[in-house]
Design an enzyme around this catalytic site. Structure first.
Site, PDB file in Angstrom:
ATOM      1  N   SER A 119       0.921  -1.260   0.090  1.00 31.52           N
ATOM      2  CA  SER A 119      -0.148   0.014   0.085  1.00 31.52           C
ATOM      3  C   SER A 119       1.040   1.370  -0.105  1.00 31.52           C
ATOM      4  CB  SER A 119      -0.885   0.084   1.506  1.00 31.52           C
ATOM      5  OG  SER A 119      -1.627  -1.260   1.442  1.00 31.52           O
ATOM      6  N   HIS A 140      -1.311  -2.568  -7.191  1.00 31.62           N
ATOM      7  CA  HIS A 140      -1.836  -2.192  -6.132  1.00 31.62           C
ATOM      8  C   HIS A 140      -3.448  -2.464  -6.043  1.00 31.62           C
ATOM      9  CE1 HIS A 140      -3.169   0.737  -2.686  1.00 31.62           C
ATOM     10  NE2 HIS A 140      -2.784  -0.692  -2.215  1.00 31.62           N
ATOM     11  N   GLU A 152      -3.578   0.516  -9.207  1.00 31.58           N
ATOM     12  CA  GLU A 152      -2.446   1.249  -9.375  1.00 31.58           C
ATOM     13  C   GLU A 152      -1.472   0.476  -9.814  1.00 31.58           C
ATOM     14  OE1 GLU A 152      -3.138   4.780  -6.110  1.00 31.58           O
ATOM     15  OE2 GLU A 152      -2.052   3.164  -5.617  1.00 31.58           O
ATOM     16  N   ASN A 190      -3.522   5.949  -1.359  1.00 27.56           N
ATOM     17  CA  ASN A 190      -3.321   6.195  -0.001  1.00 27.56           C
ATOM     18  C   ASN A 190      -2.489   7.268   0.476  1.00 27.56           C
ATOM     19  OD1 ASN A 190      -4.781   3.886   0.411  1.00 27.56           O
ATOM     20  ND2 ASN A 190      -2.655   2.563   0.190  1.00 27.56           N
TER      21      ASN A 190
HETATM   22  N1  LIG Z   1      -6.455  -4.249   3.478  1.00 25.67           N
HETATM   23  C1  LIG Z   1      -6.447  -3.639   2.626  1.00 25.67           C
HETATM   24  O1  LIG Z   1      -7.408  -2.692   2.419  1.00 25.67           O
HETATM   25  C2  LIG Z   1      -5.361  -3.501   1.627  1.00 25.67           C
HETATM   26  C3  LIG Z   1      -5.609  -3.098   0.329  1.00 25.67           C
HETATM   27  C4  LIG Z   1      -4.536  -3.101  -0.821  1.00 25.67           C
HETATM   28  C5  LIG Z   1      -3.398  -3.468  -0.542  1.00 25.67           C
HETATM   29  N2  LIG Z   1      -3.078  -4.099   0.794  1.00 25.67           N
HETATM   30  C6  LIG Z   1      -1.859  -4.599   0.841  1.00 25.67           C
HETATM   31  O2  LIG Z   1      -1.900  -5.873   0.677  1.00 25.67           O
HETATM   32  C7  LIG Z   1      -1.077  -6.571   1.814  1.00 25.67           C
HETATM   33  C8  LIG Z   1      -1.564  -7.642   2.334  1.00 25.67           C
HETATM   34  O3  LIG Z   1      -2.677  -6.849   3.385  1.00 25.67           O
HETATM   35  P1  LIG Z   1      -3.927  -7.566   3.996  1.00 25.67           P
HETATM   36  O4  LIG Z   1      -5.190  -6.452   4.065  1.00 25.67           O
HETATM   37  O5  LIG Z   1      -4.244  -9.036   2.788  1.00 25.67           O
HETATM   38  O6  LIG Z   1      -3.200  -8.296   5.091  1.00 25.67           O
HETATM   39  P2  LIG Z   1      -3.704  -9.451   6.217  1.00 25.67           P
HETATM   40  O7  LIG Z   1      -3.344  -8.943   7.654  1.00 25.67           O
HETATM   41  O8  LIG Z   1      -5.229  -9.574   6.006  1.00 25.67           O
HETATM   42  O9  LIG Z   1      -3.080 -10.698   5.529  1.00 25.67           O
HETATM   43  C9  LIG Z   1      -1.624 -10.809   5.801  1.00 25.67           C
HETATM   44  C10 LIG Z   1      -1.363 -12.005   5.597  1.00 25.67           C
HETATM   45  O10 LIG Z   1       0.285 -12.161   5.433  1.00 25.67           O
HETATM   46  C11 LIG Z   1       0.674 -13.396   6.307  1.00 25.67           C
HETATM   47  N3  LIG Z   1       2.237 -13.199   6.447  1.00 25.67           N
HETATM   48  C12 LIG Z   1       2.368 -12.151   7.722  1.00 25.67           C
HETATM   49  N4  LIG Z   1       3.841 -12.279   7.677  1.00 25.67           N
HETATM   50  C13 LIG Z   1       4.188 -13.007   6.721  1.00 25.67           C
HETATM   51  C14 LIG Z   1       5.621 -13.549   6.199  1.00 25.67           C
HETATM   52  N5  LIG Z   1       6.495 -13.297   6.630  1.00 25.67           N
HETATM   53  N6  LIG Z   1       5.349 -14.254   5.151  1.00 25.67           N
HETATM   54  C15 LIG Z   1       4.496 -14.779   4.456  1.00 25.67           C
HETATM   55  N7  LIG Z   1       3.312 -14.318   4.920  1.00 25.67           N
HETATM   56  C16 LIG Z   1       3.032 -13.653   5.952  1.00 25.67           C
HETATM   57  C17 LIG Z   1      -0.346 -13.377   7.337  1.00 25.67           C
HETATM   58  O11 LIG Z   1      -0.352 -14.739   7.613  1.00 25.67           O
HETATM   59  C18 LIG Z   1      -1.872 -13.115   6.426  1.00 25.67           C
HETATM   60  O12 LIG Z   1      -2.237 -14.243   5.743  1.00 25.67           O
HETATM   61  C19 LIG Z   1      -0.155  -5.532   2.403  1.00 25.67           C
HETATM   62  O13 LIG Z   1       0.947  -5.036   1.744  1.00 25.67           O
HETATM   63  C20 LIG Z   1      -1.341  -4.203   2.424  1.00 25.67           C
HETATM   64  O14 LIG Z   1      -0.545  -3.135   2.551  1.00 25.67           O
HETATM   65  C21 LIG Z   1      -4.071  -4.121   1.637  1.00 25.67           C
END
Ligand SMILES: NC(=O)c1ccc[n+]([C@@H]2O[C@H](COP(=O)([O-])OP(=O)(O)OC[C@H]3O[C@@H](n4cnc5c(N)ncnc54)[C@H](O)[C@@H]3O)[C@@H](O)[C@H]2O)c1
Length: 285
Positions: A119, A140, A152, A190
């Site tokens: 993000s 993204h 993005e 963001n």
């Molecule tokens: N939540 C949102 O609205 C959103 C939107 C766009 C992008 N993102 C981005 O997407 C990515 C994931 O976000 P999310 O919301 O799915 O998070 P989340 O907390 O729902 O999931 C994160 C996942 O990563 C896993 N994880 C943690 N450490 C790890 C490691 N060292 N190796 C492998 N897996 C690992 C966890 O077990 C979990 O399954 C982030 O970079 C976030 O910034 C999030």
């Protein structure tokens, strides 16, 4: 399309959503989770999501079967060896992403594109963890990925034109409108959104208005579909805190510092919808 087989790493909110859109776009999807239990629950979640679409008449039953047939959940990173594109969607933590990209670089074929769904973090730093920085970019997606219309595509200085073109082609095949942005903290959405969300938490904490009145005001006053506190719960408060910390680190402006209340909720394990409680309580819903 150049990209036929997509690996997705991370089984959280975003990983499962992106798996759904990629499989619907016709790609073979290899979904990697560290634990078999979470890999299985992602497939169960996908089945549920597609089932709802069939019930509402938005998806043919045969198409549901075809989409599910294209998704394979695995626990070993080595299973991503023959992917054309790997999209990383793990925790918003730079050291974790650097370690993962280093590993992926050793596993994936020389032509594979390694993309991050970060993000806010530096795509250039992530690219530098590999020996193929020209084949690294940001793709993204927004949350929920099956619903939100924009992606993005983030160009690091090292990203090649061919990598950006393939990333655009993939996102468009997923049915998304693509916007291009250079590699800077928060990209477009963001960078604009999170200072507002952070200010909403500070406003709540100041006692100026209640949680419900802040959300009602922004929905009714600005025609936003969700209030800021509802949106933070949807994104995840830990992810939101990491995003605001990265924006703050980039600007160095004290007024961008994360709201203390947001950090306090994360410390209590209140992460929003995904943990059952954040600004709102979801345990009874
Ligand atoms: N939540 C949102 O609205 C959103 C939107 C766009 C992008 N993102 C981005 O997407 C990515 C994931 O976000 P999310 O919301 O799915 O998070 P989340 O907390 O729902 O999931 C994160 C996942 O990563 C896993 N994880 C943690 N450490 C790890 C490691 N060292 N190796 C492998 N897996 C690992 C966890 O077990 C979990 O399954 C982030 O970079 C976030 O910034 C999030």
């Amino acid at each position: 399309m150049t990209i036929k087989r997509v690996g997705i790493v991370g089984s959280g909110i975003m990983g499962s959503g992106v798996a759904e859109v990629a499989a619907k776009a016709g790609c073979e999807v290899v979904l990697r989770s560290r634990a078999q239990e979470s890999a299985d629950s992602m497939v169960a979640g996908l089945e549920k999501s597609l089932g709802k679409q069939v019930d509402k008449g938005r998806l043919e039953d045969a198409e549901r079967t075809a989409v599910l047939g294209r998704v394979r959940a695995v626990t070993e990173l080595s299973e991503l060896a023959d992917c054309d594109l790997v999209l990383e969607s793990i925790v918003e933590d730079l050291p974790a992403k650097l370690a993962l990209f280093g590993e992926l670089d050793g596993i994936c074929g020389d032509d594979a594109i390694l993309a991050t769904n970060t993000s806010t973090l530096s795509v250039a730093a992530i690219a530098a963890a590999t020996k193929r920085p020209d084949k690294v970019c940001g793709i993204h997606f927004f949350n929920p990925a099956p619903v939100m219309s924009v992606v993005e595509v983030v160009r690091a200085e090292s990203s090649s034109d061919a990598t950006i073109a393939a990333a655009r082609e993939f996102a468009e095949a997923c049915g998304k409108d693509v916007v291009d942005v250079r590699d800077q903290a928060g990209f477009i959405v963001n960078a604009l959104l999170f200072p507002y969300l952070n200010n909403a938490v500070n406003l709540l904490d100041s006692g100026a208005a209640t949680r419900d009145d802040i959300d009602t005001a922004m929905k009714g006053g600005c025609n936003f579909p969700m209030g800021p506190l509802e949106l933070l719960d949807l994104v995840g408060l830990d992810t939101s805190l990491a995003i605001i910390e990265a924006l703050h680190a980039a600007s160095g402006d004290p007024s961008d510092a994360p709201a203390p209340k947001l950090a306090a909720l994360v410390a209590e394990g209140k992460l929003g919808r995904k943990s059952g409680e954040g600004f709102y309580d979801y345990s009874k819903k």
